[in-house]
Design an enzyme around this catalytic site. Structure first.
Site, PDB file in Angstrom:
ATOM      1  N   ASP A   9      23.484 -57.661  59.284  1.00  0.00           N
ATOM      2  CA  ASP A   9      22.749 -57.782  60.556  1.00  0.00           C
ATOM      3  C   ASP A   9      21.559 -58.744  60.523  1.00  0.00           C
ATOM      4  O   ASP A   9      20.511 -58.458  61.117  1.00  0.00           O
ATOM      5  CB  ASP A   9      22.257 -56.390  61.019  1.00  0.00           C
ATOM      6  CG  ASP A   9      23.386 -55.448  61.388  1.00  0.00           C
ATOM      7  OD1 ASP A   9      24.555 -55.737  61.059  1.00  0.00           O
ATOM      8  OD2 ASP A   9      23.094 -54.392  61.993  1.00  0.00           O
ATOM      9  N   ASP A  50      25.484 -56.410  64.450  1.00  0.00           N
ATOM     10  CA  ASP A  50      25.434 -55.484  65.566  1.00  0.00           C
ATOM     11  C   ASP A  50      26.057 -56.228  66.760  1.00  0.00           C
ATOM     12  O   ASP A  50      25.803 -57.426  66.938  1.00  0.00           O
ATOM     13  CB  ASP A  50      23.969 -55.108  65.846  1.00  0.00           C
ATOM     14  CG  ASP A  50      23.766 -53.614  66.036  1.00  0.00           C
ATOM     15  OD1 ASP A  50      24.671 -52.835  65.692  1.00  0.00           O
ATOM     16  OD2 ASP A  50      22.684 -53.226  66.534  1.00  0.00           O
ATOM     17  N   HIS A  52      26.916 -55.321  70.623  1.00  0.00           N
ATOM     18  CA  HIS A  52      26.903 -54.309  71.670  1.00  0.00           C
ATOM     19  C   HIS A  52      27.417 -54.838  73.000  1.00  0.00           C
ATOM     20  O   HIS A  52      26.979 -55.881  73.484  1.00  0.00           O
ATOM     21  CB  HIS A  52      25.486 -53.773  71.852  1.00  0.00           C
ATOM     22  CG  HIS A  52      24.992 -52.995  70.663  1.00  0.00           C
ATOM     23  ND1 HIS A  52      25.750 -52.037  70.027  1.00  0.00           N
ATOM     24  CD2 HIS A  52      23.813 -53.035  69.987  1.00  0.00           C
ATOM     25  CE1 HIS A  52      25.063 -51.523  69.023  1.00  0.00           C
ATOM     26  NE2 HIS A  52      23.894 -52.108  68.967  1.00  0.00           N
ATOM     27  N   HIS A  58      22.356 -45.516  72.758  1.00  0.00           N
ATOM     28  CA  HIS A  58      21.758 -46.347  71.702  1.00  0.00           C
ATOM     29  C   HIS A  58      20.676 -47.250  72.300  1.00  0.00           C
ATOM     30  O   HIS A  58      19.708 -47.598  71.637  1.00  0.00           O
ATOM     31  CB  HIS A  58      22.876 -47.168  71.057  1.00  0.00           C
ATOM     32  CG  HIS A  58      22.459 -48.011  69.896  1.00  0.00           C
ATOM     33  ND1 HIS A  58      21.848 -47.498  68.769  1.00  0.00           N
ATOM     34  CD2 HIS A  58      22.587 -49.362  69.667  1.00  0.00           C
ATOM     35  CE1 HIS A  58      21.628 -48.494  67.898  1.00  0.00           C
ATOM     36  NE2 HIS A  58      22.057 -49.623  68.423  1.00  0.00           N
ATOM     37  N   HIS A  72      19.528 -54.790  72.492  1.00  0.00           N
ATOM     38  CA  HIS A  72      19.525 -55.821  71.454  1.00  0.00           C
ATOM     39  C   HIS A  72      20.963 -56.199  71.108  1.00  0.00           C
ATOM     40  O   HIS A  72      21.885 -55.401  71.305  1.00  0.00           O
ATOM     41  CB  HIS A  72      18.813 -55.305  70.188  1.00  0.00           C
ATOM     42  CG  HIS A  72      19.458 -54.059  69.647  1.00  0.00           C
ATOM     43  ND1 HIS A  72      19.131 -52.798  70.105  1.00  0.00           N
ATOM     44  CD2 HIS A  72      20.448 -53.882  68.736  1.00  0.00           C
ATOM     45  CE1 HIS A  72      19.885 -51.899  69.484  1.00  0.00           C
ATOM     46  NE2 HIS A  72      20.704 -52.533  68.647  1.00  0.00           N
ATOM     47  N   LYS A  97      30.154 -54.506  64.833  1.00  0.00           N
ATOM     48  CA  LYS A  97      30.135 -53.048  64.996  1.00  0.00           C
ATOM     49  C   LYS A  97      29.317 -52.669  66.219  1.00  0.00           C
ATOM     50  O   LYS A  97      28.414 -53.387  66.614  1.00  0.00           O
ATOM     51  CB  LYS A  97      29.514 -52.399  63.750  1.00  0.00           C
ATOM     52  CG  LYS A  97      28.084 -52.868  63.482  1.00  0.00           C
ATOM     53  CD  LYS A  97      27.573 -52.382  62.141  1.00  0.00           C
ATOM     54  CE  LYS A  97      26.223 -52.965  61.791  1.00  0.00           C
ATOM     55  NZ  LYS A  97      25.137 -52.700  62.752  1.00  0.00           N
ATOM     56  N   CYS A 142      20.522 -50.024  59.048  1.00  0.00           N
ATOM     57  CA  CYS A 142      21.889 -50.533  58.801  1.00  0.00           C
ATOM     58  C   CYS A 142      22.141 -50.874  57.337  1.00  0.00           C
ATOM     59  O   CYS A 142      23.274 -50.717  56.856  1.00  0.00           O
ATOM     60  CB  CYS A 142      22.168 -51.705  59.727  1.00  0.00           C
ATOM     61  SG  CYS A 142      22.229 -51.170  61.469  1.00  0.00           S
TER      62      CYS A 142
END
Ligand code: ZN
Length: 191
Positions: A9, A50, A52, A58, A72, A97, A142
């Site tokens: 990340d 990450d 999203h 979250h 984010h 992810k 993470c």
């Protein structure tokens, strides 16, 4: 050599100036790039991101910075990209992810972020990897979750502490203890 490096990340949003900037994030990006330029001999170097789309709770307008966060790493935004310092790195694969839920461990991700993409543990095994080093952001989220899953999956696992940055630096000693209890070695300084 059957060791892989997992770069967790190191994304624009997790570095200073990003939507969820972590102090020391830019330095981690620069130091990981410098470390890789030394050709440290990993059989594979992979990254996680990450990623999203709609991760539900979250994201929050009133984040607690433990279970909820400002928005984010939204797919399609510049913040979701890897840090510019790492864009020249030839990663063997990138695992995305968290498309529709919180996902702290890179082992929850897949290439492309969808249900049909290659996943990290089988990918590493298919490439003959038995040991992994973990670096990146954030130490206490993470990086921690990825290292714990790596150990659970049977990989001999180390975290190169000098190449990580934490959301809550005061909590790092407890993280190191938790990792040690799971047979994850904390190596610091990193080289
Ligand atoms: Zn996230």
């Amino acid at each position: 050599m059957t060791r892989a490096l997992i770069v967790v990340d190191v994304q624009v949003d997790f570095c200073e100036g990003g939507a969820l900037g972590v102090d020391g994030g830019n330095a981690v990006a620069e130091q990981v790039a410098a470390f890789l330029a030394l050709q440290p001999g990993y059989a594979q170097v992979v990254a996680t991101r990450d990623h999203h789309i709609d991760p539900g709770p979250h994201f929050s307008d009133t984040p607690d910075f433990i279970d909820s966060w400002p928005p984010h790493c939204v797919v399609g935004t510049p913040g979701q990209e890897l840090h510019p310092d790492l864009r020249g790195v030839a990663f063997g694969a990138i695992f995305d992810k968290g498309s529709h839920e919180a996902a702290y461990s890179g082992f929850e991700g897949s290439v492309g972020g969808g249900a049909d993409g290659d996943r990290l543990a089988p990918w590493l095994r298919d490439h003959g990897i038995t040991e992994v080093d973990v670096v990146g952001i954030a130490t206490d989220f993470c990086v921690r979750a990825t290292a714990l899953d790596a150990a659970r999956e049977g990989f001999a696992t180390r975290v190169l502490g000098g190449l990580t940055a934490a959301v809550h630096p005061g909590g790092v000693p407890a993280v190191v203890e938790e990792l040690a209890a799971a047979d994850v070695e904390w190596v610091s300084p990193e080289r």
